[in-house]
Design a protein around this motif. Structure first.
Motif, PDB file in Angstrom:
ATOM      1  N   GLN A   1      20.339  36.147  19.578  1.00  0.00           N
ATOM      2  CA  GLN A   1      20.444  37.588  19.761  1.00  0.00           C
ATOM      3  C   GLN A   1      19.248  38.255  19.100  1.00  0.00           C
ATOM      4  OE1 GLN A   1      24.203  38.558  17.950  1.00  0.00           O
ATOM      5  NE2 GLN A   1      25.221  38.499  19.918  1.00  0.00           N
ATOM      6  N   CYS A   2      18.795  39.344  19.692  1.00  0.00           N
ATOM      7  CA  CYS A   2      17.723  40.125  19.087  1.00  0.00           C
ATOM      8  C   CYS A   2      18.226  40.661  17.756  1.00  0.00           C
ATOM      9  CB  CYS A   2      17.324  41.269  20.011  1.00  0.00           C
ATOM     10  SG  CYS A   2      16.098  42.380  19.272  1.00  0.00           S
ATOM     11  N   ILE A   3      17.448  40.446  16.714  1.00  0.00           N
ATOM     12  CA  ILE A   3      17.864  40.870  15.372  1.00  0.00           C
ATOM     13  C   ILE A   3      17.853  42.399  15.238  1.00  0.00           C
ATOM     14  CG2 ILE A   3      15.601  40.771  14.288  1.00  0.00           C
ATOM     15  CD1 ILE A   3      17.622  39.156  12.101  1.00  0.00           C
ATOM     16  N   SER A   4      17.071  43.085  16.085  1.00  0.00           N
ATOM     17  CA  SER A   4      16.982  44.549  16.000  1.00  0.00           C
ATOM     18  C   SER A   4      18.091  45.258  16.770  1.00  0.00           C
ATOM     19  CB  SER A   4      15.624  45.026  16.511  1.00  0.00           C
ATOM     20  OG  SER A   4      14.587  44.514  15.713  1.00  0.00           O
ATOM     21  N   CYS A   5      18.299  44.850  18.041  1.00  0.00           N
ATOM     22  CA  CYS A   5      19.263  45.578  18.872  1.00  0.00           C
ATOM     23  C   CYS A   5      20.533  44.789  19.179  1.00  0.00           C
ATOM     24  CB  CYS A   5      18.606  46.033  20.175  1.00  0.00           C
ATOM     25  SG  CYS A   5      18.181  44.687  21.302  1.00  0.00           S
ATOM     26  N   GLY A   6      20.518  43.469  18.959  1.00  0.00           N
ATOM     27  CA  GLY A   6      21.724  42.667  19.125  1.00  0.00           C
ATOM     28  C   GLY A   6      21.988  42.123  20.511  1.00  0.00           C
ATOM     29  N   ILE A   7      21.106  42.384  21.489  1.00  0.00           N
ATOM     30  CA  ILE A   7      21.366  41.869  22.836  1.00  0.00           C
ATOM     31  C   ILE A   7      21.151  40.363  22.880  1.00  0.00           C
ATOM     32  CG2 ILE A   7      20.749  44.055  23.944  1.00  0.00           C
ATOM     33  CD1 ILE A   7      18.164  42.608  24.911  1.00  0.00           C
ATOM     34  N   ASN A   8      21.819  39.703  23.806  1.00  0.00           N
ATOM     35  CA  ASN A   8      21.661  38.270  24.015  1.00  0.00           C
ATOM     36  C   ASN A   8      20.309  38.044  24.684  1.00  0.00           C
ATOM     37  OD1 ASN A   8      21.766  35.601  24.809  1.00  0.00           O
ATOM     38  ND2 ASN A   8      23.889  35.712  25.469  1.00  0.00           N
ATOM     39  N   ILE A   9      19.452  37.252  24.080  1.00  0.00           N
ATOM     40  CA  ILE A   9      18.101  37.082  24.604  1.00  0.00           C
ATOM     41  C   ILE A   9      17.895  35.745  25.299  1.00  0.00           C
ATOM     42  CG2 ILE A   9      17.033  38.661  22.969  1.00  0.00           C
ATOM     43  CD1 ILE A   9      16.080  36.147  21.439  1.00  0.00           C
ATOM     44  N   SER A  10      18.940  34.945  25.490  1.00  0.00           N
ATOM     45  CA  SER A  10      18.757  33.664  26.166  1.00  0.00           C
ATOM     46  C   SER A  10      18.279  33.919  27.592  1.00  0.00           C
ATOM     47  CB  SER A  10      20.045  32.847  26.161  1.00  0.00           C
ATOM     48  OG  SER A  10      21.095  33.570  26.735  1.00  0.00           O
TER      49      SER A  10
ATOM     50  N   SER B   1      12.230  36.883  27.929  1.00  0.00           N
ATOM     51  CA  SER B   1      10.974  36.757  27.194  1.00  0.00           C
ATOM     52  C   SER B   1      11.203  37.361  25.813  1.00  0.00           C
ATOM     53  CB  SER B   1       9.871  37.515  27.925  1.00  0.00           C
ATOM     54  OG  SER B   1       8.702  37.517  27.153  1.00  0.00           O
ATOM     55  N   ALA B   2      11.215  36.528  24.800  1.00  0.00           N
ATOM     56  CA  ALA B   2      11.520  37.000  23.456  1.00  0.00           C
ATOM     57  C   ALA B   2      10.654  36.271  22.443  1.00  0.00           C
ATOM     58  CB  ALA B   2      12.992  36.764  23.146  1.00  0.00           C
ATOM     59  N   ALA B   3      10.487  36.895  21.286  1.00  0.00           N
ATOM     60  CA  ALA B   3       9.728  36.284  20.201  1.00  0.00           C
ATOM     61  C   ALA B   3      10.677  35.490  19.317  1.00  0.00           C
ATOM     62  CB  ALA B   3       9.027  37.358  19.388  1.00  0.00           C
ATOM     63  N   LYS B   4      10.181  34.369  18.840  1.00  0.00           N
ATOM     64  CA  LYS B   4      10.946  33.511  17.929  1.00  0.00           C
ATOM     65  C   LYS B   4       9.989  33.156  16.800  1.00  0.00           C
ATOM     66  CE  LYS B   4      12.338  28.725  17.883  1.00  0.00           C
ATOM     67  NZ  LYS B   4      12.593  27.540  18.696  1.00  0.00           N
ATOM     68  N   PHE B   5      10.371  33.508  15.575  1.00  0.00           N
ATOM     69  CA  PHE B   5       9.506  33.213  14.438  1.00  0.00           C
ATOM     70  C   PHE B   5      10.342  33.086  13.179  1.00  0.00           C
ATOM     71  CE2 PHE B   5       9.815  37.749  15.008  1.00  0.00           C
ATOM     72  CZ  PHE B   5       9.994  38.264  13.735  1.00  0.00           C
TER      73      PHE B   5
ATOM     74  N   CYS C   1      12.194  45.564  21.787  1.00  0.00           N
ATOM     75  CA  CYS C   1      12.117  45.889  20.355  1.00  0.00           C
ATOM     76  C   CYS C   1      10.737  45.564  19.790  1.00  0.00           C
ATOM     77  CB  CYS C   1      13.208  45.156  19.578  1.00  0.00           C
ATOM     78  SG  CYS C   1      14.851  45.860  19.872  1.00  0.00           S
ATOM     79  N   ARG C   2      10.120  44.494  20.277  1.00  0.00           N
ATOM     80  CA  ARG C   2       8.761  44.174  19.839  1.00  0.00           C
ATOM     81  C   ARG C   2       7.800  45.256  20.281  1.00  0.00           C
ATOM     82  NH1 ARG C   2       8.967  39.201  22.680  1.00  0.00           N
ATOM     83  NH2 ARG C   2       6.934  39.784  23.482  1.00  0.00           N
TER      84      ARG C   2
ATOM     85  N   ASN D   1      10.457  48.208  16.676  1.00  0.00           N
ATOM     86  CA  ASN D   1      11.719  48.485  15.987  1.00  0.00           C
ATOM     87  C   ASN D   1      11.829  47.622  14.737  1.00  0.00           C
ATOM     88  OD1 ASN D   1      12.333  50.224  18.051  1.00  0.00           O
ATOM     89  ND2 ASN D   1      13.695  48.821  19.099  1.00  0.00           N
ATOM     90  N   LEU D   2      12.382  48.177  13.685  1.00  0.00           N
ATOM     91  CA  LEU D   2      12.521  47.441  12.434  1.00  0.00           C
ATOM     92  C   LEU D   2      13.569  46.342  12.563  1.00  0.00           C
ATOM     93  CD1 LEU D   2      12.479  50.356   9.843  1.00  0.00           C
ATOM     94  CD2 LEU D   2      10.617  48.815  10.445  1.00  0.00           C
ATOM     95  N   TYR D   3      13.394  45.308  11.763  1.00  0.00           N
ATOM     96  CA  TYR D   3      14.389  44.239  11.669  1.00  0.00           C
ATOM     97  C   TYR D   3      14.568  43.890  10.202  1.00  0.00           C
ATOM     98  CZ  TYR D   3      10.598  40.877  10.867  1.00  0.00           C
ATOM     99  OH  TYR D   3       9.529  40.208  10.355  1.00  0.00           O
ATOM    100  N   GLU D   4      15.715  43.296   9.900  1.00  0.00           N
ATOM    101  CA  GLU D   4      16.002  42.853   8.541  1.00  0.00           C
ATOM    102  C   GLU D   4      16.554  41.435   8.597  1.00  0.00           C
ATOM    103  OE1 GLU D   4      18.835  43.994   4.743  1.00  0.00           O
ATOM    104  OE2 GLU D   4      18.237  45.571   6.144  1.00  0.00           O
ATOM    105  N   CYS D   5      15.978  40.546   7.816  1.00  0.00           N
ATOM    106  CA  CYS D   5      16.434  39.168   7.765  1.00  0.00           C
ATOM    107  C   CYS D   5      17.849  39.132   7.191  1.00  0.00           C
ATOM    108  CB  CYS D   5      15.486  38.323   6.911  1.00  0.00           C
ATOM    109  SG  CYS D   5      16.035  36.611   6.729  1.00  0.00           S
TER     110      CYS D   5
END
Length: 59
Positions: free
Chosen positions: A11-20, A23-27, A42-43, A47-51
């Motif tokens: 899931q996107c850490i910023s908005c929560g949508i399922n990203i499977s 095109s998404a970033a993974k790091f 979000c990229r 948009n901000l994200y928090e670990c």
């Protein structure tokens, strides 16, 4: 955990949508190494994200 189960949990850490299948970033978190996933929207919007593990915040 199987690879298909891991894919479903992405899931996107910023908005929560399922990203499977998207095109998404993974790091890794710069502080603790926790895997972070972010959707293209979000990229693009910076948009901000928090670990969830260590609380590191980034754009």
């Amino acid at each position: 955990m199987s690879q298909s189960e891991q894919r479903q949990e992405r899931q996107c850490i910023s908005c929560g949508i399922n990203i499977s299948g998207m095109s998404a970033a993974k790091f890794k978190c710069p502080d603790c190494g926790h895997m972070i996933y972010r959707c293209a929207t979000c990229r693009k919007q910076s948009n901000l994200y928090e670990c969830p593990d260590c609380g590191f915040r980034g754009p």
